[in-house]
Design a protein around this motif. Structure first.
Motif, PDB file in Angstrom:
ATOM      1  N   SER A 169      21.187  66.732  31.926  1.00 30.47           N
ATOM      2  CA  SER A 169      20.078  68.145  32.574  1.00 30.47           C
ATOM      3  C   SER A 169      18.434  67.633  32.261  1.00 30.47           C
ATOM      4  O   SER A 169      18.022  66.865  31.980  1.00 30.47           O
TER       5      SER A 169
ATOM      6  N   SER B  59      19.203  74.756  34.134  1.00 31.01           N
ATOM      7  CA  SER B  59      20.132  73.152  34.407  1.00 31.01           C
ATOM      8  C   SER B  59      21.405  72.530  33.971  1.00 31.01           C
ATOM      9  O   SER B  59      22.092  71.751  34.141  1.00 31.01           O
TER      10      SER B  59
ATOM     11  N   ALA C 289      24.685  71.340  34.414  1.00 34.01           N
ATOM     12  CA  ALA C 289      25.105  70.357  34.103  1.00 34.01           C
ATOM     13  C   ALA C 289      26.525  70.473  32.740  1.00 34.01           C
ATOM     14  O   ALA C 289      27.395  69.568  33.441  1.00 34.01           O
TER      15      ALA C 289
END
Length: 253
Positions: A136, A152, A156
């Motif tokens: 990520s 993020s 991920a």
């Protein structure tokens, strides 16, 4: 209390799910109208989501208005080849897609991450099937402390789980605290994140020679993921696919 816990844990999952639905009825993740299951959009909201489907540029994932044939690359990708090997995204960053990203990022709606990641797995199916690990785009530790989570990384983590791939959350580190990218020009964005990322030496074996899927929430100018990709490539990554939930586009599709 232990007796109650034992009874609850011994109940079939469908019964537990039924009890949950009775207390918290499933609703659309965007407009909250009643739906048949949790973690989904209602038909109305789903129809407004502008999904990015083929035909698109094999490198930048930019949709073509007409089908130019298999394997075609856009003029932009030829004129300005990106640092990464390819980009895949679920939807255009407007309307409902933008609302979902903002809800996850700014309103702590981490419950949206599994749903969004499921669509990302579909969009990045080819890359995920052949990758070695999922990474990520990291936040700087000071920003992570103030925000308490990295959107993020949440995406991920679920992308890795759903695709059966290894998640390497520490493989990439943001060593420089950068300014917010929102409102900056393309050149300013690139300067802002230049040299911002590094692969820690002890994690280099997880990157060297590997095919990596790099996850972020939104692709706008590409400056952030390009800087992150350069750090991964410097550490020896063999191939980097950028996978995002949303993608900003300036023209019609």
């Amino acid at each position: 209390m232990p007796v109650i816990r034992t009874v609850i844990f011994d109940l079939p999952l469908r019964v537990v799910g039924g009890l949950r639905d009775a207390v918290f009825p499933p609703g659309c993740a965007h407009c909250h109208v009643r739906t048949g299951r949790h973690g989904a959009l209602c038909p109305s909201c789903w129809s407004e989501l502008r999904l990015i489907e083929r035909p698109f540029c094999e490198v930048l994932g930019t949709p073509f208005q007409r089908d130019p044939g298999a394997g075609m690359v856009s003029a932009e990708a030829i004129a300005n080849p990106p640092a990464f090997d390819r980009l895949r995204s679920v939807a255009v960053h407007d309307g409902i897609a933008r609302d979902l990203v903002h809800a996850l990022k700014y309103r702590d709606r981490t419950d949206l991450a599994p749903m969004m990641a499921g669509w990302m797995v579909r969009a990045g199916e080819e890359a995920l099937s052949s990758c070695d690990c999922v990474v990520s785009v990291p936040l700087h530790r000071s920003r992570l402390f103030s925000r308490m989570f990295n959107q993020s990384a949440e995406l991920a983590r679920h992308v890795a789980r759903l695709s059966g791939r290894r998640f390497e959350p520490q493989a990439l580190v943001r060593r420089k605290r950068t300014s917010q990218q929102v409102g900056l020009t393309a050149n300013a964005r690139e300067l802002n994140v230049r040299g911002a990322f590094i692969v820690p030496e002890q994690l280099s074996p997880a990157v060297f020679g590997r095919r990596i899927v790099l996850v972020d929430d939104v692709y706008t100018t590409g400056s952030t993921v390009s800087s992150a990709t350069r750090a991964l490539k410097k550490a020896g990554a063999a191939d980097v696919t950028v996978l995002t939930f949303a993608r900003a586009l300036s023209g019609p599709i």
